[in-house]
Design an enzyme around this catalytic site. Structure first.
Site, mmCIF file in Angstrom:
data_model
loop_
_atom_site.group_PDB
_atom_site.id
_atom_site.type_symbol
_atom_site.label_atom_id
_atom_site.label_comp_id
_atom_site.label_asym_id
_atom_site.label_seq_id
_atom_site.Cartn_x
_atom_site.Cartn_y
_atom_site.Cartn_z
ATOM 1 N N SER A 42 0.744 12.122 -2.057
ATOM 2 C CA SER A 42 0.281 12.306 -0.675
ATOM 3 C C SER A 42 -0.383 13.649 -0.439
ATOM 4 O O SER A 42 0.226 14.701 -0.646
ATOM 5 C CB SER A 42 1.462 12.232 0.300
ATOM 6 O OG SER A 42 1.989 10.963 0.356
ATOM 7 N N HIS A 73 -4.109 8.833 0.332
ATOM 8 C CA HIS A 73 -4.000 8.260 -1.015
ATOM 9 C C HIS A 73 -5.349 7.678 -1.402
ATOM 10 O O HIS A 73 -5.723 6.604 -0.956
ATOM 11 C CB HIS A 73 -2.905 7.182 -1.062
ATOM 12 C CG HIS A 73 -1.543 7.742 -0.869
ATOM 13 N ND1 HIS A 73 -0.719 8.089 -1.908
ATOM 14 C CD2 HIS A 73 -0.881 8.069 0.246
ATOM 15 C CE1 HIS A 73 0.396 8.591 -1.427
ATOM 16 N NE2 HIS A 73 0.329 8.586 -0.123
ATOM 17 N N HIS A 95 3.008 2.189 -2.479
ATOM 18 C CA HIS A 95 4.429 2.436 -2.213
ATOM 19 C C HIS A 95 5.192 1.138 -1.967
ATOM 20 O O HIS A 95 4.617 0.144 -1.542
ATOM 21 C CB HIS A 95 4.571 3.316 -0.961
ATOM 22 C CG HIS A 95 3.945 4.659 -1.103
ATOM 23 N ND1 HIS A 95 2.607 4.869 -0.880
ATOM 24 C CD2 HIS A 95 4.466 5.857 -1.464
ATOM 25 C CE1 HIS A 95 2.336 6.152 -1.093
ATOM 26 N NE2 HIS A 95 3.439 6.770 -1.457
ATOM 27 N N TYR A 97 7.066 0.567 0.472
ATOM 28 C CA TYR A 97 7.035 0.197 1.900
ATOM 29 C C TYR A 97 5.769 -0.552 2.299
ATOM 30 O O TYR A 97 5.684 -1.107 3.383
ATOM 31 C CB TYR A 97 7.251 1.426 2.801
ATOM 32 C CG TYR A 97 6.219 2.524 2.662
ATOM 33 C CD1 TYR A 97 4.942 2.402 3.185
ATOM 34 C CD2 TYR A 97 6.555 3.707 2.012
ATOM 35 C CE1 TYR A 97 4.011 3.417 3.056
ATOM 36 C CE2 TYR A 97 5.633 4.737 1.881
ATOM 37 C CZ TYR A 97 4.368 4.584 2.402
ATOM 38 O OH TYR A 97 3.446 5.600 2.274
ATOM 39 N N GLU A 98 4.771 -0.585 1.390
ATOM 40 C CA GLU A 98 3.558 -1.355 1.688
ATOM 41 C C GLU A 98 3.752 -2.825 1.338
ATOM 42 O O GLU A 98 2.878 -3.653 1.582
ATOM 43 C CB GLU A 98 2.369 -0.785 0.917
ATOM 44 C CG GLU A 98 2.008 0.618 1.373
ATOM 45 C CD GLU A 98 0.905 1.225 0.532
ATOM 46 O OE1 GLU A 98 -0.251 0.826 0.705
ATOM 47 O OE2 GLU A 98 1.223 2.089 -0.317
ATOM 48 N N ALA A 125 4.822 14.462 -2.260
ATOM 49 C CA ALA A 125 5.200 15.239 -1.081
ATOM 50 C C ALA A 125 6.618 14.826 -0.746
ATOM 51 O O ALA A 125 6.950 13.637 -0.806
ATOM 52 C CB ALA A 125 4.270 14.913 0.079
ATOM 53 N N MET A 223 9.356 8.974 -0.845
ATOM 54 C CA MET A 223 9.241 7.512 -0.934
ATOM 55 C C MET A 223 8.468 7.066 -2.182
ATOM 56 O O MET A 223 7.803 6.032 -2.170
ATOM 57 C CB MET A 223 8.567 6.983 0.340
ATOM 58 C CG MET A 223 9.341 7.326 1.604
ATOM 59 S SD MET A 223 8.489 6.824 3.092
ATOM 60 C CE MET A 223 9.470 7.678 4.345
ATOM 61 N N SER A 224 8.530 7.876 -3.239
ATOM 62 C CA SER A 224 7.784 7.530 -4.460
ATOM 63 C C SER A 224 8.523 8.074 -5.672
ATOM 64 O O SER A 224 9.682 8.460 -5.587
ATOM 65 C CB SER A 224 6.379 8.142 -4.390
ATOM 66 O OG SER A 224 6.466 9.550 -4.482
ATOM 67 N N ASN A 247 8.324 19.504 4.481
ATOM 68 C CA ASN A 247 9.144 19.652 5.692
ATOM 69 C C ASN A 247 10.589 19.857 5.255
ATOM 70 O O ASN A 247 10.921 19.654 4.082
ATOM 71 C CB ASN A 247 9.017 18.405 6.583
ATOM 72 C CG ASN A 247 9.305 17.125 5.829
ATOM 73 O OD1 ASN A 247 8.486 16.679 5.019
ATOM 74 N ND2 ASN A 247 10.471 16.556 6.037
ATOM 75 N N HIS A 259 3.509 11.959 9.763
ATOM 76 C CA HIS A 259 2.805 11.782 8.490
ATOM 77 C C HIS A 259 1.651 12.787 8.397
ATOM 78 O O HIS A 259 1.381 13.342 7.337
ATOM 79 C CB HIS A 259 2.302 10.338 8.376
ATOM 80 C CG HIS A 259 1.691 10.023 7.039
ATOM 81 N ND1 HIS A 259 2.391 10.131 5.856
ATOM 82 C CD2 HIS A 259 0.442 9.619 6.695
ATOM 83 C CE1 HIS A 259 1.596 9.808 4.845
ATOM 84 N NE2 HIS A 259 0.408 9.496 5.324
HETATM 85 N N1 HPA Z 1 11.605 12.039 4.032
HETATM 86 C C1 HPA Z 1 11.113 11.050 3.266
HETATM 87 N N2 HPA Z 1 9.917 11.107 2.696
HETATM 88 C C2 HPA Z 1 9.177 12.211 2.894
HETATM 89 C C3 HPA Z 1 9.636 13.273 3.674
HETATM 90 C C4 HPA Z 1 10.911 13.183 4.279
HETATM 91 O O1 HPA Z 1 11.386 14.083 4.983
HETATM 92 N N3 HPA Z 1 8.666 14.230 3.655
HETATM 93 C C5 HPA Z 1 7.657 13.760 2.872
HETATM 94 N N4 HPA Z 1 7.959 12.530 2.412
#
Ligand code: HPA
Length: 293
Positions: A42, A73, A95, A97-98, A125, A223-224, A247, A259
């Site tokens: 990401s 992406h 991903h 989730y897609e 990320a 998520m990857s 974050n 996002h």
């Molecule tokens: N949680 C899950 N996936 C993420 C996060 C998060 O805080 N930051 C970037 N991808």
């Protein structure tokens, strides 16, 4: 929209991977010894800018490889050189989730393995769970926790790729972690080390989940990556993982996460990531089986 043509069995995935690798060989020629594989996550597509003599092949032109439409992406394979070393970079990923299956999310990485890539660097990320880590830092992945409830190796084993029960005791090459740490120190980069957890997403963590995941031992969450790591280790690839901490999630004072903010922070940290990857690519130790300098 997800374009995954492979909803069938693992056997189909073997065919997809051999077809994709044949097509890539036809376009680029044989993959040279010492070629480094990269997965750019990401907002990190700018790292691909450091690759010289680039030839891009959109995933759409590689039959069977799934494409992502998530912002940030890119969705192409970039072949070229990083600090003189031949690289094959997957820019963009699909991903869970897609709607892709665990195995489908790993088709591009398996294709790099089939092409003969020996070492793979996976980037992503991630949110920091370790209270001592800060947004804007990089984290070397020393281990992972699969919190997705899925596994890319589910179903009949593809013996041509690897064994039924691949060992994950040293999934992330300790020598490569040490090498990356030394390079980061040399560049003056702030570099954490820790455990990465993959959740399926797309919903982000509640405060209770954040607390639980931290207590389980995760330092960063995203998520990857873990699905790809399992598929890569199954094929015997040497792995290094680098998270860009976009974050920080503290269970008792959760900040809203967007996002866009994640992509913005990933983009800002991408320069540091590019410097580190360039330094690593230049290091001849990347060629040796142990990865030690
Ligand atoms: N949680 C899950 N996936 C993420 C996060 C998060 O805080 N930051 C970037 N991808």
């Amino acid at each position: 929209m997800l374009h995954a043509t492979n909803t069938g069995t693992n056997v189909n995935h073997q065919e997809t991977v051999s077809h994709a690798s044949r097509l890539i060989r036809e376009k680029l020629g044989n993959v040279q010894a010492g070629t480094l594989g990269l997965v750019l996550g990401s907002g990190l597509t700018p790292v691909a800018d450091a690759i010289t003599g680039a030839v891009d092949i959109p995933f759409a032109e590689i039959t069977g490889l799934p494409q992502s439409a998530v912002a940030g992406h890119g969705g192409f394979l970039r072949a070229g050189r990083l600090s003189g070393r031949p690289v094959l970079a997957l820019c963009g990923r699909v991903h869970l989730y897609e709607g892709a299956s665990a195995a489908e999310t790993c088709l591009p990485v398996r294709t790099l393995g089939a092409l003969g890539v020996g070492t793979l660097i996976i980037t992503n990320a991630a949110g920091a769970l370790n209270p001592l880590f800060n947004a804007g830092s990089l984290m070397l992945i020393t281990d992972h926790i699969n919190m997705t409830g899925q596994n890319p190796l589910t179903g009949p084993n593809i013996d041509a790729f690897g064994p039924r029960f691949p060992d994950m005791g040293r999934a992330w090459c300790p020598d490569l972690v040490a090498l990356a740490r030394r390079e980061a120190v040399g560049l003056g980069l702030l570099m954490e080390r820790g455990v990465y957890m993959q959740i399926p997403g797309p919903s982000l963590e509640t405060p209770a989940e954040t607390r639980a995941y931290r207590q389980m031992g995760a330092d960063a969450i995203g998520m990857s990556t873990v699905m790809e790591a399992i598929a890569a280790r199954h094929m015997g690839l040497r792995l290094l993982g680098i998270s860009c901490l976009t974050n920080k999630n503290m269970p008792d004072c959760m900040d809203p996460i967007s996002h866009e903010a994640v992509l913005d922070m990933a983009g800002r940290t991408a320069k540091q990531m590019a410097r580190l990857l360039s330094a690593l690519a230049a290091n001849p130790a990347l060629d040796t089986p142990s990865g030690a300098a």
